[in-house]
Every structure is written in structure tokens, then in C-alpha cells.
Design a protein around this motif. Structure first.
Motif, PDB file in Angstrom:
ATOM      1  N   ASP A   1      -7.813  52.418  45.521  1.00 33.32           N
ATOM      2  CA  ASP A   1      -8.656  53.617  45.520  1.00 33.32           C
ATOM      3  C   ASP A   1      -9.995  53.404  46.229  1.00 33.32           C
ATOM      4  O   ASP A   1     -10.838  54.289  46.254  1.00 33.32           O
ATOM      5  CB  ASP A   1      -8.882  54.122  44.097  1.00 33.32           C
ATOM      6  CG  ASP A   1      -9.717  53.172  43.239  1.00 33.32           C
ATOM      7  OD1 ASP A   1     -10.122  52.095  43.725  1.00 33.32           O
ATOM      8  OD2 ASP A   1      -9.966  53.508  42.068  1.00 33.32           O
ATOM      9  N   GLY A   2     -10.195  52.216  46.809  1.00 33.03           N
ATOM     10  CA  GLY A   2     -11.413  51.947  47.559  1.00 33.03           C
ATOM     11  C   GLY A   2     -12.539  51.332  46.753  1.00 33.03           C
ATOM     12  O   GLY A   2     -13.578  51.006  47.308  1.00 33.03           O
ATOM     13  N   THR A   3     -12.351  51.163  45.449  1.00 25.48           N
ATOM     14  CA  THR A   3     -13.385  50.503  44.650  1.00 25.48           C
ATOM     15  C   THR A   3     -13.230  48.989  44.771  1.00 25.48           C
ATOM     16  O   THR A   3     -12.147  48.478  45.056  1.00 25.48           O
ATOM     17  CB  THR A   3     -13.314  50.913  43.167  1.00 25.48           C
ATOM     18  OG1 THR A   3     -12.038  50.535  42.640  1.00 25.48           O
ATOM     19  CG2 THR A   3     -13.521  52.405  42.999  1.00 25.48           C
ATOM     20  N   ALA A   4     -14.317  48.299  44.557  1.00 25.06           N
ATOM     21  CA  ALA A   4     -14.305  46.840  44.649  1.00 25.06           C
ATOM     22  C   ALA A   4     -15.046  46.257  43.465  1.00 25.06           C
ATOM     23  O   ALA A   4     -16.000  46.848  42.956  1.00 25.06           O
ATOM     24  CB  ALA A   4     -14.949  46.378  45.949  1.00 25.06           C
ATOM     25  N   THR A   5     -14.594  45.098  43.030  1.00 24.85           N
ATOM     26  CA  THR A   5     -15.308  44.351  42.005  1.00 24.85           C
ATOM     27  C   THR A   5     -15.592  42.962  42.562  1.00 24.85           C
ATOM     28  O   THR A   5     -14.871  42.457  43.416  1.00 24.85           O
ATOM     29  CB  THR A   5     -14.502  44.222  40.693  1.00 24.85           C
ATOM     30  OG1 THR A   5     -13.251  43.595  40.972  1.00 24.85           O
ATOM     31  CG2 THR A   5     -14.252  45.575  40.057  1.00 24.85           C
ATOM     32  N   VAL A   6     -16.638  42.377  42.062  1.00 22.82           N
ATOM     33  CA  VAL A   6     -17.005  41.028  42.468  1.00 22.82           C
ATOM     34  C   VAL A   6     -17.270  40.227  41.203  1.00 22.82           C
ATOM     35  O   VAL A   6     -17.785  40.750  40.214  1.00 22.82           O
ATOM     36  CB  VAL A   6     -18.221  41.027  43.421  1.00 22.82           C
ATOM     37  CG1 VAL A   6     -19.455  41.570  42.741  1.00 22.82           C
ATOM     38  CG2 VAL A   6     -18.482  39.647  43.971  1.00 22.82           C
ATOM     39  N   ARG A   7     -16.858  38.965  41.211  1.00 20.89           N
ATOM     40  CA  ARG A   7     -17.086  38.119  40.050  1.00 20.89           C
ATOM     41  C   ARG A   7     -17.406  36.704  40.510  1.00 20.89           C
ATOM     42  O   ARG A   7     -17.080  36.317  41.624  1.00 20.89           O
ATOM     43  CB  ARG A   7     -15.885  38.107  39.107  1.00 20.89           C
ATOM     44  CG  ARG A   7     -14.644  37.494  39.706  1.00 20.89           C
ATOM     45  CD  ARG A   7     -13.464  37.548  38.738  1.00 20.89           C
ATOM     46  NE  ARG A   7     -12.276  37.023  39.360  1.00 20.89           N
ATOM     47  CZ  ARG A   7     -11.973  35.739  39.460  1.00 20.89           C
ATOM     48  NH1 ARG A   7     -12.780  34.835  38.943  1.00 20.89           N
ATOM     49  NH2 ARG A   7     -10.880  35.341  40.064  1.00 20.89           N
TER      50      ARG A   7
ATOM     51  N   TRP B   1     -14.021  38.733  45.607  1.00 20.57           N
ATOM     52  CA  TRP B   1     -13.973  40.187  45.735  1.00 20.57           C
ATOM     53  C   TRP B   1     -12.560  40.658  45.464  1.00 20.57           C
ATOM     54  O   TRP B   1     -11.600  40.048  45.922  1.00 20.57           O
ATOM     55  CB  TRP B   1     -14.348  40.614  47.149  1.00 20.57           C
ATOM     56  CG  TRP B   1     -15.762  40.324  47.527  1.00 20.57           C
ATOM     57  CD1 TRP B   1     -16.251  39.165  48.050  1.00 20.57           C
ATOM     58  CD2 TRP B   1     -16.864  41.205  47.394  1.00 20.57           C
ATOM     59  NE1 TRP B   1     -17.600  39.287  48.258  1.00 20.57           N
ATOM     60  CE2 TRP B   1     -17.998  40.530  47.870  1.00 20.57           C
ATOM     61  CE3 TRP B   1     -17.007  42.509  46.929  1.00 20.57           C
ATOM     62  CZ2 TRP B   1     -19.251  41.104  47.890  1.00 20.57           C
ATOM     63  CZ3 TRP B   1     -18.254  43.084  46.957  1.00 20.57           C
ATOM     64  CH2 TRP B   1     -19.369  42.387  47.432  1.00 20.57           C
ATOM     65  N   GLU B   2     -12.434  41.761  44.746  1.00 19.55           N
ATOM     66  CA  GLU B   2     -11.139  42.405  44.541  1.00 19.55           C
ATOM     67  C   GLU B   2     -11.298  43.864  44.959  1.00 19.55           C
ATOM     68  O   GLU B   2     -12.144  44.584  44.415  1.00 19.55           O
ATOM     69  CB  GLU B   2     -10.710  42.338  43.078  1.00 19.55           C
ATOM     70  CG  GLU B   2      -9.390  43.037  42.807  1.00 19.55           C
ATOM     71  CD  GLU B   2      -9.010  43.046  41.340  1.00 19.55           C
ATOM     72  OE1 GLU B   2      -8.122  43.828  40.982  1.00 19.55           O
ATOM     73  OE2 GLU B   2      -9.617  42.284  40.564  1.00 19.55           O
ATOM     74  N   VAL B   3     -10.507  44.275  45.950  1.00 19.15           N
ATOM     75  CA  VAL B   3     -10.574  45.643  46.441  1.00 19.15           C
ATOM     76  C   VAL B   3      -9.309  46.363  45.988  1.00 19.15           C
ATOM     77  O   VAL B   3      -8.201  45.899  46.234  1.00 19.15           O
ATOM     78  CB  VAL B   3     -10.703  45.686  47.977  1.00 19.15           C
ATOM     79  CG1 VAL B   3     -10.767  47.122  48.468  1.00 19.15           C
ATOM     80  CG2 VAL B   3     -11.933  44.899  48.433  1.00 19.15           C
ATOM     81  N   ARG B   4      -9.487  47.489  45.336  1.00 14.02           N
ATOM     82  CA  ARG B   4      -8.360  48.267  44.813  1.00 14.02           C
ATOM     83  C   ARG B   4      -7.922  49.324  45.822  1.00 14.02           C
ATOM     84  O   ARG B   4      -8.664  49.659  46.750  1.00 14.02           O
ATOM     85  CB  ARG B   4      -8.753  48.907  43.494  1.00 14.02           C
ATOM     86  CG  ARG B   4      -9.076  47.877  42.424  1.00 14.02           C
ATOM     87  CD  ARG B   4      -9.289  48.540  41.066  1.00 14.02           C
ATOM     88  NE  ARG B   4      -9.659  47.542  40.095  1.00 14.02           N
ATOM     89  CZ  ARG B   4     -10.915  47.248  39.754  1.00 14.02           C
ATOM     90  NH1 ARG B   4     -11.915  47.896  40.305  1.00 14.02           N
ATOM     91  NH2 ARG B   4     -11.171  46.318  38.862  1.00 14.02           N
TER      92      ARG B   4
END
Length: 76
Positions: A38-44, A33-36
């Protein structure tokens, strides 16, 4: 693709089937998980490490381990 999943009281969730398929993940796979800010998150999907390969590569790196190298790269 948009998918919604509920978070349990223990902080767990189910990854929807469409998302699992898109990420090519299955039980036992690792995800990151990567949380930015601005509150958005990506998962890979995280590829598992091949320990035997890494040990083989480690054996070739001795040419970069000298006192001069330690001095030159200490601050990195």
C-alpha cells in the motif's frame, strides 16, 4: 510521533533527532526498511549479530545434519 525529512538528490536523508531517540539508533547502527504494497514503510533498528555466539550455536546443530534430515526437510 510525526517527523518530516527531505531526501537529497543522492537519495539520502537525515533521521530527525526525535526518531533516532525513539529507535535508539546512533551513527554506525543498522536500520531495516519494510515497504508494504500500500506504499507505507516502516523502519526499525537491526541488532548486530554476535558472530562468536552464532559460531558456538552452530556447533550444537550437527545432530540435525544427517541424510534423513536432508531428505525430510529438503523442500522447506
Amino acid at each position: 510521533m510525526r517527523a518530516i525529512a527531505k531526501i537529497t538528490a543522492k537519495g539520502q536523508t537525515t533521521i530527525p533527532q526525535d526518531v533516532r531517540a525513539a529507535l535508539h539508533v546512533a551513527p554506525g547502527d543498522l536500520i531495516a526498511w519494510e515497504v508494504r504494497a500500500d506504499g507505507t514503510a516502516t523502519v526499525r533498528r537491526v541488532q548486530p549479530l554476535d558472530i562468536d555466539y552464532l559460531r558456538a550455536v552452530e556447533g550444537t546443530l550437527s545432530e540435525w545434519h544427517s541424510p534423513a534430515d536432508e531428505e525430510a526437510y529438503r523442500g522447506l
